[in-house]
Design an enzyme around this catalytic site. Structure first.
Site, PDB file in Angstrom:
ATOM      1  N   GLU A  23      35.431  48.002  62.489  1.00 39.89           N
ATOM      2  CA  GLU A  23      36.231  48.126  61.342  1.00 39.89           C
ATOM      3  C   GLU A  23      37.498  47.169  61.713  1.00 39.89           C
ATOM      4  O   GLU A  23      37.976  47.227  62.861  1.00 39.89           O
ATOM      5  CB  GLU A  23      36.798  49.469  61.226  1.00 39.89           C
ATOM      6  CG  GLU A  23      35.758  50.301  60.804  1.00 39.89           C
ATOM      7  CD  GLU A  23      36.082  51.736  60.368  1.00 39.89           C
ATOM      8  OE1 GLU A  23      35.651  52.422  59.553  1.00 39.89           O
ATOM      9  OE2 GLU A  23      36.960  52.536  60.965  1.00 39.89           O
ATOM     10  N   CYS A  31      46.459  53.869  62.863  1.00 40.79           N
ATOM     11  CA  CYS A  31      45.919  53.564  64.206  1.00 40.79           C
ATOM     12  C   CYS A  31      45.327  54.740  64.772  1.00 40.79           C
ATOM     13  O   CYS A  31      45.365  55.829  64.433  1.00 40.79           O
ATOM     14  CB  CYS A  31      47.246  53.647  65.007  1.00 40.79           C
ATOM     15  SG  CYS A  31      48.621  52.305  64.408  1.00 40.79           S
TER      16      CYS A  31
HETATM   17  N1  SAH Z   1      42.331  49.640  73.652  1.00 37.98           N
HETATM   18  C1  SAH Z   1      43.406  49.269  73.254  1.00 37.98           C
HETATM   19  C2  SAH Z   1      43.804  48.519  71.872  1.00 37.98           C
HETATM   20  C3  SAH Z   1      43.129  49.729  70.720  1.00 37.98           C
HETATM   21  S1  SAH Z   1      43.969  51.069  70.655  1.00 37.98           S
HETATM   22  C4  SAH Z   1      44.522  50.085  73.520  1.00 37.98           C
HETATM   23  O1  SAH Z   1      44.490  51.359  74.032  1.00 37.98           O
HETATM   24  O2  SAH Z   1      45.913  49.822  73.706  1.00 37.98           O
HETATM   25  C5  SAH Z   1      45.414  50.683  69.384  1.00 37.98           C
HETATM   26  C6  SAH Z   1      46.529  51.586  69.377  1.00 37.98           C
HETATM   27  O3  SAH Z   1      46.229  52.807  68.842  1.00 37.98           O
HETATM   28  C7  SAH Z   1      46.907  52.122  70.986  1.00 37.98           C
HETATM   29  O4  SAH Z   1      48.166  52.113  71.251  1.00 37.98           O
HETATM   30  C8  SAH Z   1      46.376  53.563  70.776  1.00 37.98           C
HETATM   31  O5  SAH Z   1      47.046  54.392  72.010  1.00 37.98           O
HETATM   32  C9  SAH Z   1      46.655  53.942  69.425  1.00 37.98           C
HETATM   33  N2  SAH Z   1      46.121  55.008  69.023  1.00 37.98           N
HETATM   34  C10 SAH Z   1      44.675  55.530  69.545  1.00 37.98           C
HETATM   35  N3  SAH Z   1      44.569  56.951  69.008  1.00 37.98           N
HETATM   36  C11 SAH Z   1      45.722  56.914  67.904  1.00 37.98           C
HETATM   37  C12 SAH Z   1      46.018  58.112  67.070  1.00 37.98           C
HETATM   38  N4  SAH Z   1      44.873  59.072  66.823  1.00 37.98           N
HETATM   39  N5  SAH Z   1      46.993  58.177  66.535  1.00 37.98           N
HETATM   40  C13 SAH Z   1      47.824  57.061  66.652  1.00 37.98           C
HETATM   41  N6  SAH Z   1      47.730  56.109  67.326  1.00 37.98           N
HETATM   42  C14 SAH Z   1      46.469  56.023  68.324  1.00 37.98           C
END
Ligand code: SAH
Ligand code: SF4
Length: 383
Positions: free
Chosen positions: A91, A361
């Site tokens: 996505e 996110c």
């Molecule tokens: N793998 C990388 C990039 C993808 S995740 C990373 O972890 O940085 C992108 C962002 O979304 C990250 O900061 C991650 O921690 C956040 N994220 C993951 N799950 C989430 C959720 N359930 N609610 C809000 N943010 C979330």
């Protein structure tokens, strides 16, 4: 063997042209056709000789991932679903925000890192995306948005407000619709290092998307050696998913912390800033009710980052089925932010966008044929 030209950056394309005995400068022309104009057939490349187009037809292809669906949220956020082989979908999310248009791009099918609060992490991992699959997200979004801009404005040339077809990815005022890219979709970009760097090179290239380094952000959970490589190979803006102020808690929430603990991560952040296009690191900090949102966590964070020029982005947790976590109450997020700001740390709270279409996110799930043990375990349990 047929090559997919969307897999190349400018240098790769020039080398390939040289290999088939064509002038390397053709690469710039073809790059523009592919990425400025979104061409998907060599026949459209009208300034190339017919004989060259015929050779390209024979040796090469333009193969973006297949667009399997598109959803639009009430707030204008759009989610694109792309097929990347049988059973696998990723996505991409477009988030319009005033002058800015941000595309949130995926880099892997699933993710192997198993962060507890992340829906992608729960799904397991299938494989890395190819360069064409990473760039294909930008390619498709530009096409879709160029065809149907979100904020149609009068054509400055005619002044009569008539609708004209704009160039791909550019609005009627000549502004880019996608002005920013964040690698914050599915997957850990720094564990798909080579393809991510090649895709970044195309995003920054003036013959392709021409984005500024400051407007392209890699988000990482903290893969320390790859952060050091990125600083040298392709310095762009960097966001680090911190989420916890001490090793004990971070070990639980992000198991990768056991390999690269906080002291190493902070040192890598400082090194990155020596050669970064921005003079701060963005720390992402997800707000989990009762887990990492207490006053003592704010105090520990302030100590942890005292030598790292940084900004904080607090992310209210976005729930997904069986996550086991709750979002921190709004007042607690506000208090946490105030405490950081009182220490001079610039702190913003991320607005939740697109959650009505599961585009916020951490909610991106696509479809992942898990190749790790996780699905197996789940199936056994179900049996
Ligand atoms: N793998 C990388 C990039 C993808 S995740 C990373 O972890 O940085 C992108 C962002 O979304 C990250 O900061 C991650 O921690 C956040 N994220 C993951 N799950 C989430 C959720 N359930 N609610 C809000 N943010 C979330
Ligand atoms: Fe992977 Fe990032 Fe999700 Fe962690 S937060 S599981 S690193 S996508």
């Amino acid at each position: 063997m047929t090559v997919n030209l969307l897999d190349f950056d400018l240098r790769g394309l020039a080398d390939w042209f040289a290999e088939i005995g064509e002038k390397p400068f053709r690469a710039k022309q073809v790059m523009r056709w592919l990425h400025h104009f979104g061409a998907d057939e060599f026949g459209q490349m009208t300034d190339l000789a017919k004989s060259l187009r015929a050779r390209l037809d024979e040796y090469a292809e333009i193969r973006p991932p297949v667009l399997a669906g598109e959803q639009v949220s009430d707030d204008g956020t759009r989610k694109f679903l792309l097929e990347v082989g049988p059973g696998n979908r990723v996505e991409t999310v477009f988030i319009p925000e005033g002058e800015r248009g941000t595309l949130c791009v995926s880099t892997q099918v699933g993710c192997a890192l198993e962060c507890r609060f992340c829906s992608t992490g729960r799904q397991g991992f299938n494989r890395n995306l190819s360069v064409a699959e990473i760039l294909g997200q930008l390619w498709w979004a530009n096409k879709a948005l160029g065809r149907d801009p979100l904020t149609p404005s009068p054509s400055p040339a005619s002044g009569r407000g008539e609708l004209q077809a704009p160039a791909r990815g550019v609005d009627r005022n000549g502004e880019r619709i996608i002005s920013n890219v964040v690698l914050m979709g599915m997957g850990e970009p720094l564990l798909n290092y080579e393809n991510t760097v090649t895709a970044l090179s195309v995003m920054l290239d003036d013959h392709a998307y021409g984005l500024s380094r400051r407007r392209v952000t890699v988000s990482t959970s903290g893969i320390v050696p790859a952060m050091d490589r990125l600083r040298v190979d392709m310095p762009v803006a960097l966001a680090v998913s911190l989420h916890a102020p001490n090793d004990a808690l971070r070990d639980q929430l992000l198991p990768i912390n056991r390999k690269y603990p906080l002291a190493d991560l902070m040192a890598a952040c400082r090194r990155y800033l020596d050669n970064a296009p921005r003079d701060f690191i963005t720390f992402e900090y997800i707000m989990l009710d009762g887990v990492n949102d207490q006053p003592e966590h704010a105090e520990q964070l302030i100590q942890l980052v005292r030598d790292v020029p940084c900004k904080f982005n607090l992310i209210p947790f976005n729930p997904f089925p069986n996550s086991g976590y709750r979002r921190s109450p709004r007042e607690r997020v506000r208090e946490f932010a105030s405490r950081l700001m009182a220490e001079g740390l610039v702190t913003t709270t991320r607005k939740t966008r697109g959650d009505d279409i599961d585009a916020a996110c951490g909610q991106l799930a696509g479809q992942v044929l898990d190749k790790t043990r996780r699905t197996g375990q789940r199936l056994e349990m179900a049996a």
